[in-house]
Design a protein around this motif. Structure first.
Motif, PDB file in Angstrom:
ATOM      1  N   ASN A   1       0.893  -1.199  -0.117  1.00 40.50           N
ATOM      2  CA  ASN A   1       0.211  -0.023  -0.153  1.00 40.50           C
ATOM      3  C   ASN A   1       1.044   1.320   0.011  1.00 40.50           C
ATOM      4  OD1 ASN A   1      -0.107  -1.024   3.203  1.00 40.50           O
ATOM      5  ND2 ASN A   1       0.034   1.073   2.947  1.00 40.50           N
ATOM      6  N   SER A   2       0.238   2.335  -0.387  1.00 37.19           N
ATOM      7  CA  SER A   2       1.241   3.600  -0.508  1.00 37.19           C
ATOM      8  C   SER A   2       0.369   4.662   0.195  1.00 37.19           C
ATOM      9  CB  SER A   2       1.185   4.086  -2.196  1.00 37.19           C
ATOM     10  OG  SER A   2      -0.190   4.255  -2.645  1.00 37.19           O
ATOM     11  N   PHE A   3       0.792   5.846   0.111  1.00 34.24           N
ATOM     12  CA  PHE A   3       0.345   7.025   0.589  1.00 34.24           C
ATOM     13  C   PHE A   3      -0.069   8.074  -0.743  1.00 34.24           C
ATOM     14  CE2 PHE A   3       0.463  11.451   2.713  1.00 34.24           C
ATOM     15  CZ  PHE A   3      -0.833  11.059   3.514  1.00 34.24           C
ATOM     16  N   GLY A   4      -1.380   8.124  -1.067  1.00 29.80           N
ATOM     17  CA  GLY A   4      -1.514   8.563  -2.238  1.00 29.80           C
ATOM     18  C   GLY A   4      -1.538   7.457  -3.582  1.00 29.80           C
ATOM     19  N   ALA A   5      -1.553   7.937  -4.675  1.00 29.57           N
ATOM     20  CA  ALA A   5      -1.689   6.859  -5.770  1.00 29.57           C
ATOM     21  C   ALA A   5      -0.245   6.366  -5.873  1.00 29.57           C
ATOM     22  CB  ALA A   5      -1.916   7.665  -7.140  1.00 29.57           C
ATOM     23  N   VAL A   6      -0.011   5.042  -6.534  1.00 31.15           N
ATOM     24  CA  VAL A   6       1.092   4.410  -6.803  1.00 31.15           C
ATOM     25  C   VAL A   6       1.478   4.552  -8.403  1.00 31.15           C
ATOM     26  CG1 VAL A   6       2.172   2.316  -7.211  1.00 31.15           C
ATOM     27  CG2 VAL A   6       0.650   2.785  -5.092  1.00 31.15           C
ATOM     28  N   HIS A   7       2.656   4.701  -8.678  1.00 33.70           N
ATOM     29  CA  HIS A   7       3.371   5.103 -10.117  1.00 33.70           C
ATOM     30  C   HIS A   7       4.372   4.103 -10.027  1.00 33.70           C
ATOM     31  CE1 HIS A   7       4.087   6.919 -13.921  1.00 33.70           C
ATOM     32  NE2 HIS A   7       5.409   7.186 -13.429  1.00 33.70           N
ATOM     33  N   LYS A   8       4.470   3.454 -11.381  1.00 35.92           N
ATOM     34  CA  LYS A   8       5.271   2.452 -11.589  1.00 35.92           C
ATOM     35  C   LYS A   8       6.348   2.887 -12.479  1.00 35.92           C
ATOM     36  CE  LYS A   8       4.620  -1.343 -14.004  1.00 35.92           C
ATOM     37  NZ  LYS A   8       4.291  -2.790 -14.506  1.00 35.92           N
ATOM     38  N   ILE A   9       7.906   2.863 -12.243  1.00 33.89           N
ATOM     39  CA  ILE A   9       8.842   2.965 -13.215  1.00 33.89           C
ATOM     40  C   ILE A   9       9.378   1.985 -13.615  1.00 33.89           C
ATOM     41  CG2 ILE A   9      10.663   4.532 -13.486  1.00 33.89           C
ATOM     42  CD1 ILE A   9       9.679   6.403 -11.138  1.00 33.89           C
ATOM     43  N   GLU A  10       9.442   1.675 -14.832  1.00 35.34           N
ATOM     44  CA  GLU A  10      10.128   0.468 -15.336  1.00 35.34           C
ATOM     45  C   GLU A  10      11.606   1.060 -16.055  1.00 35.34           C
ATOM     46  OE1 GLU A  10       7.657  -1.962 -17.542  1.00 35.34           O
ATOM     47  OE2 GLU A  10       9.139  -3.778 -18.053  1.00 35.34           O
ATOM     48  N   LEU A  11      12.528   0.548 -15.586  1.00 34.83           N
ATOM     49  CA  LEU A  11      13.823   1.037 -15.813  1.00 34.83           C
ATOM     50  C   LEU A  11      14.431  -0.151 -16.754  1.00 34.83           C
ATOM     51  CD1 LEU A  11      15.260   2.617 -12.565  1.00 34.83           C
ATOM     52  CD2 LEU A  11      14.275   3.764 -14.594  1.00 34.83           C
ATOM     53  N   LYS A  12      15.067   0.336 -17.935  1.00 32.71           N
ATOM     54  CA  LYS A  12      15.940  -0.683 -18.772  1.00 32.71           C
ATOM     55  C   LYS A  12      17.308  -0.939 -18.221  1.00 32.71           C
ATOM     56  CE  LYS A  12      13.245   0.726 -22.834  1.00 32.71           C
ATOM     57  NZ  LYS A  12      13.154   1.389 -24.216  1.00 32.71           N
ATOM     58  N   PRO A  13      17.939  -1.767 -18.734  1.00 32.63           N
ATOM     59  CA  PRO A  13      19.511  -1.919 -18.346  1.00 32.63           C
ATOM     60  C   PRO A  13      20.105  -0.560 -18.305  1.00 32.63           C
ATOM     61  CG  PRO A  13      18.831  -3.654 -19.391  1.00 32.63           C
ATOM     62  CD  PRO A  13      17.847  -2.743 -19.471  1.00 32.63           C
TER      63      PRO A  13
END
Length: 227
Positions: free
Chosen positions: A144-156
């Motif tokens: 769970n988070s505080f506020g909305a969750v944002h996913k960041i997908e990092l390449k190598p």
């Protein structure tokens, strides 16, 4: 075991369907409601020493609750303490995640929760202390988070900078350093950012749209001070 997020947004709940004999472990106090076939138990995840280290090293709860479908299939409704979204991850026995304090909501029995020591610089500057939670194993993991969750997908090799107060979780395939937000010490603190985390991929980083510390400071200004 199946899950469904109800009322997505600021005040979600998650419904977990359990087959007879299945159980799920959750943060103490996370259960909202459940079927009469569900038994609630209190458990020291990882044994006494594991619970003790989690409590005193990371500030997490000493006990978790175990919700077990002992007398037939049933469902459990779970909700976090703070307003914010719930993210569902599926651990495959290979992927592992580091989770900030208070980020764990619930997990399948196959999910293992350990305390992980950070380096001296990360412990001093990161704001989360020297120990954080490491999630591994197999099965469903609810954060769970505080506020909305944002996913960041990092390449190598790809880098991304995150205010450490907005971190929720990150995969152990990423690496990160803690550094000043700007080139100068004064500007770093007068900008309101202080220290930030520079992540390097590959991997996933989950961030929350609100800063718990910043929100607490905003609320405190309205609380009367008694002499």
């Amino acid at each position: 075991m199946k899950s469904e997020i109800l009322y997505p947004g600021a005040f979600p709940m998650v419904r977990v369907e359990l087959a007879e004999g299945e159980h799920i472990k959750a943060e103490s106090g996370a259960m909202v409601a459940c079927s009469p076939t569900i038994d609630i138990e209190s458990k020291m995840e990882g044994g006494f020493l594991g619970a003790l280290s989690r409590k005193f090293l990371t500030g997490e709860k000493f006990f978790f609750q175990t919700l077990r479908a002992s007398r037939g299939a049933g469902e459990v409704l779970l909700a976090p303490t703070v307003p914010g979204e719930i993210v569902v991850l599926e651990l495959d026995g290979v992927s592992e995640y580091m989770v900030q304090k208070d980020g764990f909501l619930a997990g399948a029995d196959g999910v293992m929760i350990d305390s992980q020591m950070q380096s001296m610089s990360r412990g001093l500057l990161g704001g989360e202390g020297f120990f954080i939670l490491k999630m591994s194993g197999k099965g469903m993991l609810l954060l769970n988070s505080f506020g909305a969750v944002h996913k960041i997908e990092l390449k190598p090799g790809q880098e991304y900078i995150v205010d450490n107060s907005h971190l929720v979780a990150w995969s152990t395939t990423t690496s990160y350093n803690i550094e000043k937000a700007t080139s100068g010490w004064v500007a770093s603190f007068t900008s309101g950012e202080g220290f930030v985390c520079r992540f390097r991929g590959p991997g996933l980083v989950f961030i929350q749209s609100r800063n718990p510390g910043g929100f607490g400071a905003w609320v405190r200004q309205f609380i009367p001070v008694t002499e």
